[in-house]
Design an enzyme around this catalytic site. Structure first.
Site, PDB file in Angstrom:
ATOM      1  CB  CYS A   7      -0.931   0.017   1.210  1.00 57.89           C
ATOM      2  SG  CYS A   7      -2.127  -1.323   1.153  1.00 57.89           S
ATOM      3  CG  HIS A  41      -3.317   3.543   1.258  1.00 50.82           C
ATOM      4  ND1 HIS A  41      -3.643   2.990   0.039  1.00 50.82           N
ATOM      5  CD2 HIS A  41      -3.462   2.548   2.187  1.00 50.82           C
ATOM      6  CE1 HIS A  41      -3.967   1.712   0.226  1.00 50.82           C
ATOM      7  NE2 HIS A  41      -3.860   1.427   1.509  1.00 50.82           N
ATOM      8  CG  ASN A  73      -6.603  -0.876   0.225  1.00 53.27           C
ATOM      9  OD1 ASN A  73      -5.827  -0.531  -0.668  1.00 53.27           O
ATOM     10  ND2 ASN A  73      -6.193  -1.164   1.443  1.00 53.27           N
TER      11      ASN A  73
HETATM   12  N1  COA Z   1     -18.760  -9.344   6.938  1.00 55.54           N
HETATM   13  C1  COA Z   1     -19.371  -9.589   8.104  1.00 55.54           C
HETATM   14  N2  COA Z   1     -18.690  -9.925   9.217  1.00 55.54           N
HETATM   15  C2  COA Z   1     -17.347 -10.004   9.140  1.00 55.54           C
HETATM   16  C3  COA Z   1     -16.666  -9.757   7.949  1.00 55.54           C
HETATM   17  C4  COA Z   1     -17.427  -9.419   6.810  1.00 55.54           C
HETATM   18  N3  COA Z   1     -16.850  -9.141   5.630  1.00 55.54           N
HETATM   19  N4  COA Z   1     -15.340  -9.906   8.171  1.00 55.54           N
HETATM   20  C5  COA Z   1     -15.194 -10.237   9.466  1.00 55.54           C
HETATM   21  N5  COA Z   1     -16.396 -10.301  10.060  1.00 55.54           N
HETATM   22  C6  COA Z   1     -16.696 -10.598  11.444  1.00 55.54           C
HETATM   23  C7  COA Z   1     -15.573 -11.342  12.124  1.00 55.54           C
HETATM   24  O1  COA Z   1     -15.717 -12.721  11.925  1.00 55.54           O
HETATM   25  C8  COA Z   1     -15.773 -10.946  13.589  1.00 55.54           C
HETATM   26  O2  COA Z   1     -16.824 -11.716  14.123  1.00 55.54           O
HETATM   27  P1  COA Z   1     -16.857 -12.095  15.697  1.00 55.54           P
HETATM   28  O3  COA Z   1     -16.934 -10.802  16.426  1.00 55.54           O
HETATM   29  O4  COA Z   1     -18.087 -12.923  15.796  1.00 55.54           O
HETATM   30  O5  COA Z   1     -15.599 -12.841  15.965  1.00 55.54           O
HETATM   31  C9  COA Z   1     -16.245  -9.534  13.488  1.00 55.54           C
HETATM   32  O6  COA Z   1     -16.765  -9.360  12.156  1.00 55.54           O
HETATM   33  C10 COA Z   1     -15.145  -8.509  13.721  1.00 55.54           C
HETATM   34  O7  COA Z   1     -15.775  -7.288  13.778  1.00 55.54           O
HETATM   35  P2  COA Z   1     -15.073  -6.036  14.362  1.00 55.54           P
HETATM   36  O8  COA Z   1     -14.243  -6.363  15.565  1.00 55.54           O
HETATM   37  O9  COA Z   1     -16.094  -4.974  14.514  1.00 55.54           O
HETATM   38  O10 COA Z   1     -14.082  -5.685  13.187  1.00 55.54           O
HETATM   39  P3  COA Z   1     -13.263  -4.381  13.069  1.00 55.54           P
HETATM   40  O11 COA Z   1     -14.011  -3.226  13.615  1.00 55.54           O
HETATM   41  O12 COA Z   1     -11.884  -4.635  13.568  1.00 55.54           O
HETATM   42  O13 COA Z   1     -13.218  -4.199  11.518  1.00 55.54           O
HETATM   43  C11 COA Z   1     -11.707  -4.350   9.677  1.00 55.54           C
HETATM   44  C12 COA Z   1     -12.515  -5.117  10.736  1.00 55.54           C
HETATM   45  C13 COA Z   1     -10.929  -5.370   8.871  1.00 55.54           C
HETATM   46  C14 COA Z   1     -12.676  -3.613   8.784  1.00 55.54           C
HETATM   47  C15 COA Z   1     -10.785  -3.357  10.408  1.00 55.54           C
HETATM   48  O14 COA Z   1     -10.022  -4.019  11.363  1.00 55.54           O
HETATM   49  C16 COA Z   1      -9.878  -2.631   9.465  1.00 55.54           C
HETATM   50  O15 COA Z   1     -10.319  -1.854   8.639  1.00 55.54           O
HETATM   51  N6  COA Z   1      -8.560  -2.823   9.622  1.00 55.54           N
HETATM   52  C17 COA Z   1      -7.598  -2.180   8.757  1.00 55.54           C
HETATM   53  C18 COA Z   1      -7.636  -2.838   7.414  1.00 55.54           C
HETATM   54  C19 COA Z   1      -6.781  -2.153   6.410  1.00 55.54           C
HETATM   55  O16 COA Z   1      -6.868  -0.973   6.242  1.00 55.54           O
HETATM   56  N7  COA Z   1      -5.936  -2.931   5.740  1.00 55.54           N
HETATM   57  C20 COA Z   1      -5.112  -2.464   4.712  1.00 55.54           C
HETATM   58  C21 COA Z   1      -4.052  -1.607   5.270  1.00 55.54           C
HETATM   59  S1  COA Z   1      -3.161  -0.857   4.057  1.00 55.54           S
END
Ligand code: COA
Length: 336
Positions: free
Chosen positions: A119, A263, A293
């Protein structure tokens, strides 16, 4: 003073739109979850051809974006003496995509360098272009960020935390050495390898003679893995640190920024960074809702769209900033 000026921008995104509702037919997810967590409403995924391969390569998309940038810059493509291609998904294991651009655009043996900084690839690429130009190694550099993410993702519920976030696309800029005050003022680049395993794609792996085996594939180790909350926390912090660091290097303050082009990782990260830097939405560019992304491509696509929307004018102070796998992060300060 010789400065590396961005003379033209361009982008290409596939026609095929994949909405959050489309994804909910492939895996256990829904529009509300994706929109609330990331701000993404749709992304572009390259269509598949009859040979079960995408109808275009990452190099093809990069070449399309480059054609637009060359036209916008008003240069002759023969002036390009260096290509810098940033991608985490090169078309083949080697050579890198830069040489395919030399061929596709007919660049008459221009240098080709490939950047593997995920990224952060475009920010590193722009810094490298600046260095090439200031040192006299090159005069006109084509910097491309292009990604095919759609073939790399686990599109089942197992991979739903990753696959809903990423899209395909390409962006490009023409950077040329020009005397004056415009251009890239400063860049900052960082990495922290202790977090390499918190956002990575492990296989195929070079230390194994067979590179990959059935067990690894069954475990999904040929798909990218991410510790989402860890990435989120570090990204927000490092974005702000690099913006402040690059501003300080150039002798500016956050309130001097005309447009921040971050980004496009997650709308919640973008909002948090804008808030912490004291910048309103009018000063922070976002198009993640449309494209998701696209890793190395997000910033050059955003620059091209910002220009088309009239949000980038000559003389504006612009900051580009990124964070990604590695972890790597960095920023460029540009007088547009
Ligand atoms: N749809 C529905 N549910 C999903 C899912 C999807 N696509 N992906 C994961 N889940 C579930 C998981 O299984 C988990 O369930 P559980 O609570 O029963 O275990 C739950 O959602 C996790 O939710 P939450 O803790 O609210 O997730 P989050 O707020 O941490 O959001 C991301 C997850 C990935 C969106 C977030 O962590 C994020 O944006 N991280 C940075 C990602 C990024 O920018 N990456 C590239 C960097 S360059």
């Amino acid at each position: 003073m010789l400065r590396a000026v961005i003379l033209g921008t361009g982008f290409y995104v596939p026609e095929n739109i994949v909405t959050n509702d489309d994804l909910s037919k492939m895996m256990d997810t829904n529009d509300q979850w994706i929109t609330e967590r990331s701000g993404i409403r749709e992304r572009r995924w390259l269509a598949m051809g009859e040979d079960n391969r995408t109808i275009m390569t990452g190099s093809d998309m990069g070449a399309r974006a480059a054609e637009m940038a060359i036209e916008a810059a008003g240069i002759d493509r023969g002036e390009i003496d260096q290509v810098i291609f940033a991608t985490l998904n090169p078309d083949v294991a080697f050579p890198g995509n830069g040489v395919f651009i030399e061929e596709l655009l007919g660049l008459n043996t221009a240098g080709a360098m490939d950047i593997r900084n995920q990224c952060t690839g475009f920010v590193y690429g722009l810094a490298a272009a600046d260095g090439f130009i200031r040192s006299g190694t090159a005069r006109t550099v084509l910097v491309i960020g292009s990604e095919i993410q759609s073939t790399a993702m686990d599109k089942t519920t197992r991979g739903s935390d990753m696959s809903v976030l990423f899209g395909d696309g390409a962006g490009a800029v023409i950077v040329q050495g020009v005397d004056g005050d415009r251009g890239i003022i400063a860049s900052v680049l960082h990495s922290q390898g202790r977090y390499a395993r918190d956002l990575w794609l492990e296989a195929p792996i070079a230390t194994m003679p067979e590179r990959i085996n059935a067990e690894m594939m069954a475990e999904g180790r040929h798909f990218p893995q991410m510790n989402g909350p860890m990435v989120f926390k570090h990204a927000t912090r490092r974005f702000c640190e690099s913006i402040n660091e690059v501003l300080e290097k150039g002798g500016f303050k956050p309130q001097d920024i005309d447009l921040l082009v971050p980004h496009q990782a997650n709308q919640r990260i973008t909002d948090a960074v804008g808030q912490r830097m004291g910048l309103g939405p009018d000063k922070v560019f976002s198009n993640i809702a449309k494209y998701g992304n696209t890793t190395a491509a997000t910033i050059p696509i955003a620059l091209a769209e910002a220009e088309l929307e009239g949000r980038l004018k000559e003389g504006d102070l612009v900051v580009t900033v990124a964070f990604g796998s590695g972890f790597t992060w960095g920023a460029n300060l540009i007088r547009w």
